[in-house]
Enzyme design. Structure first.
Site, PDB file in Angstrom:
ATOM      1  N   VAL A 122       0.855  -1.190   0.000  1.00  0.00           N
ATOM      2  CA  VAL A 122       0.000   0.000   0.000  1.00  0.00           C
ATOM      3  C   VAL A 122       0.887   1.234   0.000  1.00  0.00           C
ATOM      4  CG1 VAL A 122      -1.800   1.273   1.214  1.00  0.00           C
ATOM      5  CG2 VAL A 122      -1.838  -1.228   1.209  1.00  0.00           C
ATOM      6  N   ASP A 123       0.866   1.954  -1.107  1.00  0.00           N
ATOM      7  CA  ASP A 123       1.690   3.153  -1.276  1.00  0.00           C
ATOM      8  C   ASP A 123       0.903   4.185  -2.071  1.00  0.00           C
ATOM      9  OD1 ASP A 123       3.885   4.872  -1.245  1.00  0.00           O
ATOM     10  OD2 ASP A 123       4.747   3.987  -3.063  1.00  0.00           O
ATOM     11  N   GLY A 124      -0.272   4.527  -1.561  1.00  0.00           N
ATOM     12  CA  GLY A 124      -1.154   5.449  -2.265  1.00  0.00           C
ATOM     13  C   GLY A 124      -1.197   6.808  -1.588  1.00  0.00           C
ATOM     14  N   ASN A 156       3.384   1.964   3.408  1.00  0.00           N
ATOM     15  CA  ASN A 156       4.250   3.127   3.498  1.00  0.00           C
ATOM     16  C   ASN A 156       3.523   4.240   4.240  1.00  0.00           C
ATOM     17  OD1 ASN A 156       6.231   5.119   3.061  1.00  0.00           O
ATOM     18  ND2 ASN A 156       5.363   5.663   1.059  1.00  0.00           N
TER      19      ASN A 156
END
Length: 242
Positions: A122-124, A156
């Site tokens: 998850v890096d949104g 992140n």
């Protein structure tokens, strides 16, 4: 917006905030330290069969996984079609039998679509930071439900003390406390590894031995990542009384 300066191609939220960057002469190089730390999931799950990603940006993580894991099925979810439209500029592979970029809302994708990935990254982010929808207790619970039984969440987070502490508590609650937080090299981000697998996090002892295939990877120094994660592992086990 795109900005080219010398050998650097950057995707910007605005003139003060970089979303992603690529070295034009070496498009597969992981430019930012937090992306290299996110790839350290391979210390826990060296050879996943299925990876899903929430957030595309310039595709750095997608390219790294595609290159390093030729037998892995990879799905990347991105909400902004304008970002997806830039994939050729960032040398991102075309969709094929094992790689695809999906235009969808990450929250809806995690909650509704059939899944069971081994690793969920998850890096949104948007111009204001981590969207609220990707940082709720409900979202992290949906991530856990989507993962395979020993699946790994890799999130992140910005290294902002107040918001980071709150989000870490939410992740820990969703994963029965089995969440490990590691500061990225430059200190601006924290990467959280979480799993519902009762053997996670591993003790530091079996974690010391690196598989040969990781030692052979010259693009990421997994030994350095191991040395950064090791103290966090020991602190976790001391706190847990294990």
């Amino acid at each position: 917006m795109l900005f080219r300066f010398g050998d650097m191609l950057s995707l910007l939220f605005n003139w003060s905030t970089v979303q992603s960057g690529m070295r034009v002469s070496d498009p597969d190089h992981l430019l930012f330290d937090y992306t290299r730390m996110m790839m350290a999931f391979r210390l826990f799950r060296p050879d996943p069969c299925r990876i899903e990603m929430i957030g595309f940006g310039g595709g750095s993580l997608a390219k790294a996984c595609y290159r390093a894991l030729p037998d892995c099925d990879i799905s990347v979810v991105e909400i902004d079609p304008q970002v997806i439209a830039l994939r050729e500029r960032f040398r991102i592979p075309d969709d094929d039998h094992r790689f695809r970029v999906i235009h969808a809302d990450g929250v809806e994708f995690v909650s509704k679509d059939p899944g069971r990935p081994d690793v969920l990254l998850v890096d949104g982010f948007d111009s204001r930071g981590l969207p609220k929808s990707l940082s709720t207790a409900q979202f992290y619970s949906a991530c856990r439900a989507r993962l395979s039984p020993d699946g790994l969440l890799v999130a992140n987070l910005c290294n902002n003390f107040l918001s980071y502490s709150r989000l870490l508590r939410r992740i820990r609650a969703a994963f029965n406390g089995q969440a490990l937080s590691v500061v990225a090299e430059n200190g601006g981000n924290r990467i959280v590894f979480a799993s519902a697998d009762p053997t996670f996090p591993p003790t530091s002892s079996p974690f010391q031995s690196l598989p040969d295939r990781l030692l052979a990877d010259r693009t990421i120094d997994y030994g350095a990542k191991q040395r950064r994660i090791g103290p966090a592992l020991r602190r976790w086990h001391v706190k847990a009384g294990v």
